[in-house]
Motif scaffolding. Structure first.
Motif, PDB file in Angstrom:
ATOM      1  N   ASP A   1      -5.797 -85.343  96.926  1.00 27.42           N
ATOM      2  CA  ASP A   1      -4.770 -83.713  96.096  1.00 27.42           C
ATOM      3  C   ASP A   1      -5.719 -82.588  95.254  1.00 27.42           C
ATOM      4  O   ASP A   1      -7.111 -82.314  95.550  1.00 27.42           O
ATOM      5  CB  ASP A   1      -4.716 -84.708  94.381  1.00 27.42           C
ATOM      6  CG  ASP A   1      -4.393 -86.013  94.708  1.00 27.42           C
ATOM      7  OD1 ASP A   1      -3.143 -86.113  95.620  1.00 27.42           O
ATOM      8  OD2 ASP A   1      -3.886 -86.880  93.503  1.00 27.42           O
ATOM      9  N   SER A   2      -4.526 -81.834  94.346  1.00 19.44           N
ATOM     10  CA  SER A   2      -5.130 -80.030  94.470  1.00 19.44           C
ATOM     11  C   SER A   2      -5.362 -79.231  92.750  1.00 19.44           C
ATOM     12  O   SER A   2      -5.102 -78.703  92.871  1.00 19.44           O
ATOM     13  CB  SER A   2      -4.046 -79.609  95.267  1.00 19.44           C
ATOM     14  OG  SER A   2      -3.026 -79.683  95.035  1.00 19.44           O
ATOM     15  N   GLN A   3      -5.405 -80.828  92.113  1.00 17.48           N
ATOM     16  CA  GLN A   3      -4.757 -79.903  90.457  1.00 17.48           C
ATOM     17  C   GLN A   3      -3.470 -79.040  90.515  1.00 17.48           C
ATOM     18  O   GLN A   3      -2.386 -78.898  91.003  1.00 17.48           O
ATOM     19  CB  GLN A   3      -6.731 -80.229  90.093  1.00 17.48           C
ATOM     20  CG  GLN A   3      -7.129 -80.916  89.988  1.00 17.48           C
ATOM     21  CD  GLN A   3      -8.467 -80.986  89.078  1.00 17.48           C
ATOM     22  OE1 GLN A   3      -8.772 -79.637  88.698  1.00 17.48           O
ATOM     23  NE2 GLN A   3      -9.242 -81.804  89.017  1.00 17.48           N
ATOM     24  N   PHE A   4      -4.470 -78.219  89.958  1.00 14.58           N
ATOM     25  CA  PHE A   4      -3.530 -76.813  89.510  1.00 14.58           C
ATOM     26  C   PHE A   4      -3.425 -75.115  89.815  1.00 14.58           C
ATOM     27  O   PHE A   4      -4.812 -75.342  90.691  1.00 14.58           O
ATOM     28  CB  PHE A   4      -3.045 -76.720  88.286  1.00 14.58           C
ATOM     29  CG  PHE A   4      -2.780 -77.794  87.251  1.00 14.58           C
ATOM     30  CD1 PHE A   4      -1.276 -77.594  87.296  1.00 14.58           C
ATOM     31  CD2 PHE A   4      -3.424 -78.416  86.849  1.00 14.58           C
ATOM     32  CE1 PHE A   4      -1.087 -78.215  86.462  1.00 14.58           C
ATOM     33  CE2 PHE A   4      -3.280 -79.298  85.668  1.00 14.58           C
ATOM     34  CZ  PHE A   4      -1.325 -79.810  86.159  1.00 14.58           C
ATOM     35  N   PRO A   5      -3.645 -74.656  90.069  1.00 12.12           N
ATOM     36  CA  PRO A   5      -3.892 -73.219  91.303  1.00 12.12           C
ATOM     37  C   PRO A   5      -5.142 -73.239  91.258  1.00 12.12           C
ATOM     38  O   PRO A   5      -6.069 -72.158  91.576  1.00 12.12           O
ATOM     39  CB  PRO A   5      -2.721 -72.116  91.244  1.00 12.12           C
ATOM     40  CG  PRO A   5      -1.696 -73.077  90.738  1.00 12.12           C
ATOM     41  CD  PRO A   5      -1.978 -74.400  90.162  1.00 12.12           C
ATOM     42  N   ASP A   6      -5.681 -72.221  88.989  1.00 12.01           N
ATOM     43  CA  ASP A   6      -6.656 -72.499  89.002  1.00 12.01           C
ATOM     44  C   ASP A   6      -7.882 -73.236  89.486  1.00 12.01           C
ATOM     45  O   ASP A   6      -9.269 -72.910  89.617  1.00 12.01           O
ATOM     46  CB  ASP A   6      -6.625 -71.629  87.335  1.00 12.01           C
ATOM     47  CG  ASP A   6      -6.505 -72.879  86.898  1.00 12.01           C
ATOM     48  OD1 ASP A   6      -5.764 -74.005  87.113  1.00 12.01           O
ATOM     49  OD2 ASP A   6      -6.392 -72.672  85.350  1.00 12.01           O
ATOM     50  N   SER A   7      -7.908 -73.858  88.915  1.00 12.12           N
ATOM     51  CA  SER A   7      -9.081 -75.073  89.250  1.00 12.12           C
ATOM     52  C   SER A   7      -9.173 -75.237  90.703  1.00 12.12           C
ATOM     53  O   SER A   7      -9.517 -76.084  91.276  1.00 12.12           O
ATOM     54  CB  SER A   7      -8.770 -76.573  88.560  1.00 12.12           C
ATOM     55  OG  SER A   7      -7.202 -77.060  89.431  1.00 12.12           O
ATOM     56  N   ALA A   8      -7.900 -75.894  91.638  1.00  9.45           N
ATOM     57  CA  ALA A   8      -8.233 -75.724  92.662  1.00  9.45           C
ATOM     58  C   ALA A   8      -9.271 -74.100  93.547  1.00  9.45           C
ATOM     59  O   ALA A   8      -9.874 -74.370  94.840  1.00  9.45           O
ATOM     60  CB  ALA A   8      -6.779 -75.044  93.416  1.00  9.45           C
ATOM     61  N   LYS A   9      -8.573 -73.149  93.325  1.00 10.36           N
ATOM     62  CA  LYS A   9      -9.586 -72.053  93.170  1.00 10.36           C
ATOM     63  C   LYS A   9     -11.454 -72.370  92.928  1.00 10.36           C
ATOM     64  O   LYS A   9     -12.167 -71.963  93.805  1.00 10.36           O
ATOM     65  CB  LYS A   9      -9.513 -70.997  92.248  1.00 10.36           C
ATOM     66  CG  LYS A   9     -10.034 -69.936  93.263  1.00 10.36           C
ATOM     67  CD  LYS A   9      -9.692 -68.203  92.426  1.00 10.36           C
ATOM     68  CE  LYS A   9     -10.729 -66.824  92.475  1.00 10.36           C
ATOM     69  NZ  LYS A   9     -12.466 -67.329  92.764  1.00 10.36           N
TER      70      LYS A   9
END
Ligand SMILES: [Zn+2]
Length: 302
Positions: free
Chosen positions: A67-75
């Protein structure tokens, strides 16, 4: 073996020292990775920031993310993992299509070789986002499976299982076999009324069967990772938490079925819903218990 008091003190202090050393080493490693990271052992851990819990695995031979959450938290996740490895991530697995588990795919796509998910998960992600502007910020799985698939990470192996529709029509669990860790996605909202909408193609009835199957599949010492938890400390749990989630759904279905057979309308049932063993249960958004009752009514009416 008989121990003298002196031997006993010596051996317990060695043991305590060993445990302390292990724990402090892990917490030091954890701090190195950054905020939101929690290690289970040297190679595997979780990341929580915003959205569904992420599980990650990194070793010399292989790396994977669930899983990958959202772009900002994935960063933020990736910034941490880069401190542990320079290798490309072999697999990014999605447990289901909801945005708080897949929106970060778009950021992670440049760092991973394969995005894998159940075929319904991939289809639902496309259907919910396909066409128009939203589609441009999505990264879809490039490998899909039906009921089961295996993935090689060198010293670790991941087994993916999709048994039935549950929280959505495309839920999978991912078992990191040697670490003995299973990511349950949103099949368990630990200590929470579950988020559930019939339009996601899930089913309360087969959600119960899915949880039963997994409960019977793994031993007591398996660690389970949950998509969401009322208590942040209980994102990692046990088989007992699976049973509790199952009991919630079973009581919900039972309540709604009885009231429905007694001639009550969906609105009346939603207004009166109360589950004996789950009074004051935390709702991930206000009114979720009532929504659960309405969705159960709709499923029972099909
Ligand atoms: Zn979800």
């Amino acid at each position: 073996m008989l121990l003298t008091r002196r031997d006993f003190i010596k051996s317990t202090s060695i043991l305590a020292g060993g445990i302390l050393l292990g724990a402090s080493k892990l917490s030091a490693l954890q701090q190195d990775l950054g905020k939101g990271f929690k290690l289970i052992n040297d190679n595997i851990g979780i990341f929580t920031e915003r959205g569904g819990t992420i599980l990650w695995y990194v070793s010399k031979e292989g790396a994977a993310i669930v899983d990958s959450q959202f772009p900002d938290s994935a960063k933020n996740l990736m910034d941490g993992l880069k401190k542990k490895t320079s290798r490309k991530i072999d697999f990014l697995f999605n447990t289901h299509h909801h945005a708080d588990h897949t929106a970060g795919n778009f950021y992670l796509k440049d760092f991973v070789n394969t995005i894998a998910a159940n075929e319904n998960c991939a289809r639902l992600q496309k259907e919910k986002n396909g066409g128009g502007e939203k589609d441009k910020t999505q990264a879809y799985p490039n490998f899909t499976f039906k009921e089961h698939s295996s993935f090689d990470l060198g010293k670790e192996r991941v087994e993916a299982y999709h048994y039935f529709p549950g929280h959505t029509g495309g839920d999978s669990i991912y078992h990191f076999v040697n670490s003995n860790v299973v990511h349950m996605g949103d099949l368990v909202f630990n200590g929470l009324c579950p988020y559930f909408f019939i339009t996601d193609e899930g089913s309360f009835r087969t959600w119960i069967k899915f949880l039963d199957k997994v409960h019977g599949q793994f031993p007591n010492d398996t660690k389970f990772i949950f998509g969401h938890s009322a208590d942040p400390e209980k994102v990692i749990g046990t088989r007992d938490d699976l049973a509790k989630m199952k009991n919630y759904i079973a009581q919900l279905l039972d309540y709604v079925e009885k009231e429905k057979s007694a001639g009550k309308t969906k609105e009346q049932i939603s207004a009166s819903i109360s589950l004996a063993d789950f009074k004051g249960y935390v709702e991930p958004r206000p009114g979720m218990l009532k929504t659960n009752a309405e969705m159960a009514y709709e499923e029972l009416s099909r």
